[in-house]
Design a protein around this motif. Structure first.
Motif, mmCIF file in Angstrom:
data_model
loop_
_atom_site.group_PDB
_atom_site.id
_atom_site.type_symbol
_atom_site.label_atom_id
_atom_site.label_comp_id
_atom_site.label_asym_id
_atom_site.label_seq_id
_atom_site.Cartn_x
_atom_site.Cartn_y
_atom_site.Cartn_z
ATOM 1 N N THR A 1 22.135 44.233 21.722
ATOM 2 C CA THR A 1 22.870 44.501 20.483
ATOM 3 C C THR A 1 22.235 45.750 19.849
ATOM 4 O O THR A 1 21.188 46.207 20.282
ATOM 5 N N ASP A 2 22.874 46.264 18.822
ATOM 6 C CA ASP A 2 22.285 47.415 18.127
ATOM 7 C C ASP A 2 20.918 47.026 17.592
ATOM 8 O O ASP A 2 19.965 47.790 17.648
ATOM 9 N N ARG A 3 20.886 45.827 17.079
ATOM 10 C CA ARG A 3 19.631 45.345 16.533
ATOM 11 C C ARG A 3 18.556 45.216 17.612
ATOM 12 O O ARG A 3 17.384 45.507 17.383
ATOM 13 N N GLY A 4 18.992 44.773 18.784
ATOM 14 C CA GLY A 4 18.054 44.643 19.888
ATOM 15 C C GLY A 4 17.533 46.002 20.316
ATOM 16 O O GLY A 4 16.347 46.164 20.610
ATOM 17 N N ARG A 5 18.421 46.973 20.314
ATOM 18 C CA ARG A 5 18.004 48.316 20.704
ATOM 19 C C ARG A 5 17.029 48.884 19.676
ATOM 20 O O ARG A 5 16.023 49.509 20.020
ATOM 21 N N ALA A 6 17.333 48.637 18.430
ATOM 22 C CA ALA A 6 16.442 49.123 17.363
ATOM 23 C C ALA A 6 15.079 48.450 17.480
ATOM 24 O O ALA A 6 14.027 49.080 17.320
ATOM 25 N N ALA A 7 15.104 47.153 17.765
ATOM 26 C CA ALA A 7 13.841 46.422 17.885
ATOM 27 C C ALA A 7 13.030 46.942 19.066
ATOM 28 O O ALA A 7 11.809 47.056 18.994
ATOM 29 N N ALA B 1 18.528 50.176 29.523
ATOM 30 C CA ALA B 1 18.963 51.238 30.420
ATOM 31 C C ALA B 1 20.435 51.107 30.800
ATOM 32 O O ALA B 1 21.067 52.055 31.228
ATOM 33 N N ALA B 2 20.966 49.914 30.651
ATOM 34 C CA ALA B 2 22.327 49.672 31.119
ATOM 35 C C ALA B 2 23.285 49.357 29.976
ATOM 36 O O ALA B 2 22.869 48.943 28.904
ATOM 37 N N GLU B 3 24.509 49.556 30.235
ATOM 38 C CA GLU B 3 25.533 49.180 29.279
ATOM 39 C C GLU B 3 25.517 47.655 29.142
ATOM 40 O O GLU B 3 25.323 47.108 28.077
ATOM 41 N N GLU B 4 25.700 47.054 30.271
ATOM 42 C CA GLU B 4 25.796 45.610 30.340
ATOM 43 C C GLU B 4 25.285 45.219 31.716
ATOM 44 O O GLU B 4 25.494 45.943 32.674
ATOM 45 N N ALA B 5 24.602 44.084 31.822
ATOM 46 C CA ALA B 5 24.092 43.699 33.136
ATOM 47 C C ALA B 5 24.448 42.257 33.445
ATOM 48 O O ALA B 5 24.408 41.386 32.574
ATOM 49 N N PRO C 1 13.073 52.673 32.502
ATOM 50 C CA PRO C 1 14.492 52.642 32.868
ATOM 51 C C PRO C 1 15.400 52.748 31.651
ATOM 52 O O PRO C 1 16.593 53.000 31.765
ATOM 53 N N SER C 2 14.813 52.553 30.495
ATOM 54 C CA SER C 2 15.624 52.570 29.285
ATOM 55 C C SER C 2 16.178 53.941 28.979
ATOM 56 O O SER C 2 17.061 54.086 28.155
ATOM 57 N N GLY C 3 15.637 54.953 29.618
ATOM 58 C CA GLY C 3 16.115 56.289 29.289
ATOM 59 C C GLY C 3 15.200 56.922 28.266
ATOM 60 O O GLY C 3 15.184 58.117 28.071
ATOM 61 N N LEU C 4 14.412 56.063 27.601
ATOM 62 C CA LEU C 4 13.337 56.617 26.793
ATOM 63 C C LEU C 4 12.316 56.956 27.846
ATOM 64 O O LEU C 4 11.872 56.093 28.591
ATOM 65 N N ASN C 5 11.978 58.195 27.947
ATOM 66 C CA ASN C 5 11.095 58.604 29.009
ATOM 67 C C ASN C 5 9.676 58.596 28.479
ATOM 68 O O ASN C 5 9.269 59.477 27.755
#
Lengths: 110, 110
Positions: A72-78, A21-25, B92-96
């Motif tokens: 990471t992009d990979r983390g988001r994809a996962a 949900a966040a850019e960076e935390a 929270p990811s924005g994926l609703n």
DNA sequence: AAAGTACTTTCCATACTGGAAAGTGGTTGT
DNA sequence: ACAACCACTTTCCAGTATGGAAAGTACTTT
């Protein structure tokens, strides 16, 4: 077709969901939001980093060291794949779980 | 607010999800659908029974013993709550991620 | 110099999982 | 009758993961 065990573990699922949900935390923000101990966040953060799902950035705010986490992009994809798999597993229940675009709520959410 | 660990374990999540869709399911059907061993299904089925989430019925088909699993009301409630909690965690990811009624697909599912 | 900040690592003790193999109770085949 | 089979259940085992507590690191502040 499997539920990625790196993401499935409850603590890591919460970390990843939060990061998605966040850019960076910040370390402290994640720790306090999830209510976990320093050691747990440190360890699970490293686990996610080792899996290539999270990037850990160290820097300073003034003279105090700070740590940030970012998917990471990979983390988001996962994560996306994980959620899709969950849907496939849970959906035979007749509860129709779907993803939709942000800001477009479906009718009659639970 | 927690993810019920009885349901969260991958194998049990699959069992419960499958049972949530069916009235009652045969041991062999569940085992083959999920691709687990006899011993694993037997053990996890018992775990779900001990938690009060599944009812195990034993009977015969002709002269052969058969076992059926069925979600209890409590199991169904626990599953519903589990899914709701997942949504809260993942959203929270924005994926609703939402639940909707059967047969009313949301626009633009993934 | 002592105390504090922001984590990281080590230690530890406790689960939890699944596969293999043995066991149970009844049935079918020869 | 006896061996083989069916449908599970239990036991045994071995590896993995988790989290909390406590000690450690590398500064910075008082």
């Amino acid at each position: 077709m499997e539920l990625d065990p790196v993401i499935h573990a409850p603590t890591r699922l919460q970390i990843v969901s939060l990061l998605a949900a966040a850019e960076e935390a910040e370390f402290a923000f994640v720790r306090d939001t999830l209510g976990v101990s320093d050691s747990v966040l440190s360890k699970q953060g490293s686990a996610l980093e080792n899996a290539g799902y999270v990037h850990v950035r160290k820097g300073y705010v003034g003279k105090r060291p700070k740590t940030w986490f970012k998917l990471t992009d990979r983390g988001r994809a996962a994560f996306t794949a994980y959620v899709a798999n969950l849907q496939r597993i849970v959906s035979p229940s007749g509860l129709n779980v779907v993803q939709e675009e942000r800001g477009q709520p479906a009718g009659r959410p639970l």
